[in-house]
Design a protein around this motif. Structure first.
Motif, PDB file in Angstrom:
ATOM      1  N   GLU A 449      27.370  45.165  39.057  1.00  0.00           N
ATOM      2  CA  GLU A 449      28.284  46.235  38.677  1.00  0.00           C
ATOM      3  C   GLU A 449      29.575  45.636  38.138  1.00  0.00           C
ATOM      4  N   THR A 450      30.326  46.429  37.425  1.00  0.00           N
ATOM      5  CA  THR A 450      31.628  46.030  36.902  1.00  0.00           C
ATOM      6  C   THR A 450      32.714  46.783  37.661  1.00  0.00           C
ATOM      7  N   GLY A 451      33.809  46.110  37.911  1.00  0.00           N
ATOM      8  CA  GLY A 451      34.927  46.756  38.590  1.00  0.00           C
ATOM      9  C   GLY A 451      36.043  45.766  38.840  1.00  0.00           C
ATOM     10  N   THR A 452      37.222  46.271  39.174  1.00  0.00           N
ATOM     11  CA  THR A 452      38.375  45.403  39.395  1.00  0.00           C
ATOM     12  C   THR A 452      38.641  45.212  40.884  1.00  0.00           C
ATOM     13  N   THR A 453      39.229  44.073  41.199  1.00  0.00           N
ATOM     14  CA  THR A 453      39.774  43.814  42.527  1.00  0.00           C
ATOM     15  C   THR A 453      41.177  43.247  42.346  1.00  0.00           C
ATOM     16  N   THR A 454      41.946  43.237  43.424  1.00  0.00           N
ATOM     17  CA  THR A 454      43.307  42.694  43.386  1.00  0.00           C
ATOM     18  C   THR A 454      43.400  41.630  44.465  1.00  0.00           C
TER      19      THR A 454
END
Length: 691
Positions: A449-454
């Motif tokens: 999956e694609t997605g952002t983290t910080t």
């Protein structure tokens, strides 16, 4: 050669860069990515073996629904599973009201999922009862950071600054085992002539790297910090110009520290006065310095005040708001930072906005296209939510967490979960918590999956899809979309992560954690973008507070704090202190890492670390089973006898369920500000297991 995909590790908050290279068999191999600045190619064993959990042999590949006939979990179609979830939530809400339905999230969820989960809870369910397991991780540091500086970001500077500072005091962190690739920053610090002080009741692999190791009794870190500040004042080492020009509240903090004189602090902590003085000398003689805390001082019923005392030390010495100096928290979970910024925490809306702030409610409601009055208010914190299951909260949707293993007083939490009218769990594997569910929804993993983290620096990163997930698996965004549609919300819950992120940007605009200027394209081109970043032309903010703090007057706030005892001190019946933590080859509740053969070979099960003098008194030898008993239950695990721990303390890692479950023992006493449970301190007794 097959094309590789650049992405990030699914585990800790370093979010190490890695490349995934497809294999002929349809899987992926991990390849070092030397160009990413955080880890520069280095990976720990967990990161290297992460693809093992992608295997259909260890992960869920289709929905499961509990059969009324057999009582067991049986395979079901997605349509059946989603309808069962929607019906369970709708039925409970109709019978008992919206706050009878709870939502529990996780610090490993991407920003898009965390945002979607918070929106789903407040719009679709109309419930205030949402929190997440990040409350168990860095909430005390977040509260202290906000109280002192007006803003919480784990590190207000990038990791690359660590080797260039003059002295680091590392409090309650075994970085060598919890974030191995980050250890190089401390090695480089010492190679550059900087000093390292490690505060830990155990002589860990990290403590062995230190110029000075302080081993306080667990639960006394607050007294230790106050004793150091006392010496700073007594020895005339206060940076009076900084205190005068950039802070408020010094008089009260100074008076509180002066009641913690060195001899008293030695009696409380067990740290000799000579070591206290040497710490002050190292920290104050250096031109710059940092204090970094982790779970040790934070997971206490006085964790916010404890972190506040270390912040006061930084402020009094001018080690904040200046280059190569400051206080920072070493965030633990992979998206522990982003997870608390965008809406799955009980009291917050996206952008780190407060849920009880009318302006914040109006802004987010406008993005969501609803009346602000329809948004529920703040709900219960994580443990309080779990404790209310089966009584006030009758149904629960849980994503990305395993509280049967990870929550304090875990046997009680397991009992509360079993008492629910309805439980739905979305997870990658059949965790101990998922095994209790009425419906289990199999979801995708980081490589699918694609997605952002910080990450812990406040650097927003992009994990990119490298593989097609199995046919029977869906993304968490698709799960939320499907349940929402069945509950009457056919719009508002897109499944495309970039579309969700663009909405998150609008919702966060103008907030403390402002992502408005961050896009997927910028993240890829710039190796991540540091928030706040309010517009597309803004460069991002790697270093906070250099000009002003994020308070209304721009000044940092001293907060007077005084030492107090742990919620549960030792006595004749329970004469030993238990503290808990992690080992290098397992992660958090172990739900994924315990399914990797290489990691299990290195760390096959729980243990009780104790000093030889204590082992002799109990009558147990190294490798023999030992019983650990607290007021909440008992655990049994092999003894690991070592001189690297205090004689009055035992240590247990918390990654395993069953009879060796450390969190059966831990105390859920909560910090009054952060609502953090006291994982790091409780009273126990030891007994030989016998036959």
């Amino acid at each position: 050669m097959l094309a590789t995909t650049s992405t990030h590790c699914p585990y800790c908050a370093l979010q190490c860069g890695m490349d995934l290279r497809p294999t002929e068999g349809g899987g992926v191999d991990v390849v070092e990515r030397t160009d990413f600045p955080v880890n520069r190619g280095a990976l720990c064993g967990k990161g290297r073996t992460a693809p093992a959990v992608l295997s259909s042999r260890v992960r869920l590949t289709g929905p499961l629904v509990r059969s009324p006939a057999t009582g067991g979990l049986e395979p079901a179609t997605w349509e059946e599973a989603l309808r069962a979830v929607a019906d369970g939530l709708r039925r409970t809400r109709a019978a008992h009201g919206p706050d009878a339905v709870g939502v529990f999230g996780g610090g490993g969820l991407t920003n898009e999922k965390a945002y979607g989960l918070g929106k789903f809870a407040r719009l679709v369910l109309g419930t205030s009862q949402i929190d997440y397991n990040g409350r168990f991780c860095m909430s005390s540091a977040a509260a202290a950071h906000t109280r002192a500086f007006g803003l919480d970001r784990g590190l207000p500077f990038p990791l690359e600054d660590l080797p260039r500072t003059g002295c680091v005091i590392l409090v309650g962190s075994n970085l060598a085992e919890t974030m191995p690739p980050a250890l190089r920053y401390l090695t480089e610090l010492r190679e550059n002539g900087g000093k390292l002080v490690v505060v830990d009741p155990r002589r860990t692999r990290t403590a062995e790297q230190a110029d000075l190791h302080l081993a306080p009794r667990p639960g006394t870190d607050l007294a230790l910090a106050l004793g150091l500040l006392h010496l700073v004042v007594a020895e005339g080492r206060v940076d009076e110009e900084f205190v005068e020009s950039r802070t408020t509240g010094w008089a009260g903090a100074r008076a509180a520290a002066m009641s913690h004189w060195p001899a008293l602090v030695e009696r409380i902590t067990g740290v000799p006065v000579t070591a206290l003085r040497e710490t002050v000398r190292m920290f104050c003689d250096a031109e710059s310095g940092m204090v970094l805390t982790a779970r040790g001082p934070e997971q206490q019923s006085k964790g916010t005040d404890t972190v506040g005392a270390w912040i006061n030390l930084c402020l009094a010495t001018g080690r904040a708001g200046r280059p190569l100096s400051g206080y920072g928290c070493l965030t633990g979970q992979g998206n522990g930072q982003g997870g608390r910024e965008h809406g799955q925490k009980a009291d917050q809306l996206p952008g780190y906005r407060k849920l009880d702030d009318p302006a914040a409610r109006a802004h987010v409601a406008a993005v969501w296209g609803v009346d602000p009055e329809t948004l529920p208010g703040p709900g219960r914190s994580a443990y309080e939510l779990l404790d209310a299951l089966g009584t006030d909260v009758r149904a629960l949707l849980l994503m990305g967490s395993n509280p049967v293993v990870s929550a304090p007083r875990a046997a009680h939490v397991e009992e509360r979960l079993r008492s629910l009218d309805f439980l739905a769990v979305a997870d990658v594997v059949l965790s101990e918590t998922a095994a209790l569910a009425d419906v289990v929804l199999p979801v995708t993993q980081w490589a699918e999956e694609t997605g952002t983290t910080t990450n812990l620096e406040g650097r927003v990163l992009l994990r990119r899809r490298a593989l097609t997930p199995p046919d029977g698996v869906r993304t968490d965004l698709e799960v939320l979309n499907g349940i929402a549609a069945l509950l009457g919300w056919e719009k508002g819950f897109p499944t495309d992560p970039e579309e969700v992120f663009d909405e998150l940007r609008r919702a966060s605009a103008g907030g403390a954690a402002d992502y408005a200027g961050i896009s997927y394209r910028r993240i890829v081109e710039e190796d991540g973008v540091f928030w706040p970043c309010p517009d597309p032309d803004h460069p991002g903010t790697p270093r906070l507070f250099l000009d002003r703090f994020a308070t209304p007057d721009g000044r940092a706030r001293f907060v007077p704090v005084t030492h107090r005892a742990a919620a549960e001190e030792t006595d004749d019946e329970y004469p030993v202190v238990l503290t808990t933590g992690r080992v290098v080859s397992q992660y958090q509740s172990g739900a994924q890492t315990r399914r990797v053969a290489e990691l299990n070979a290195a760390a096959p099960g729980p243990f009780v670390e104790l000093h030889p003098r204590l082992a002799e008194r109990v009558g147990v030898a190294d490798g023999e089973p030992v019983v650990v008993v607290s007021r909440r239950g008992r655990a049994v695990a092999p003894a690991r006898v070592t001189t690297s721990i205090r004689p009055d303390t035992v240590f247990m890692p918390f990654h395993w369920p069953g009879e060796g479950r450390a969190n059966t023992l831990t105390n859920p006493a909560l910090d009054p500000t952060s609502r953090m449970p006291e994982f790091k301190v409780c009273a126990v007794r030891l007994e030989p297991a016998g036959d």
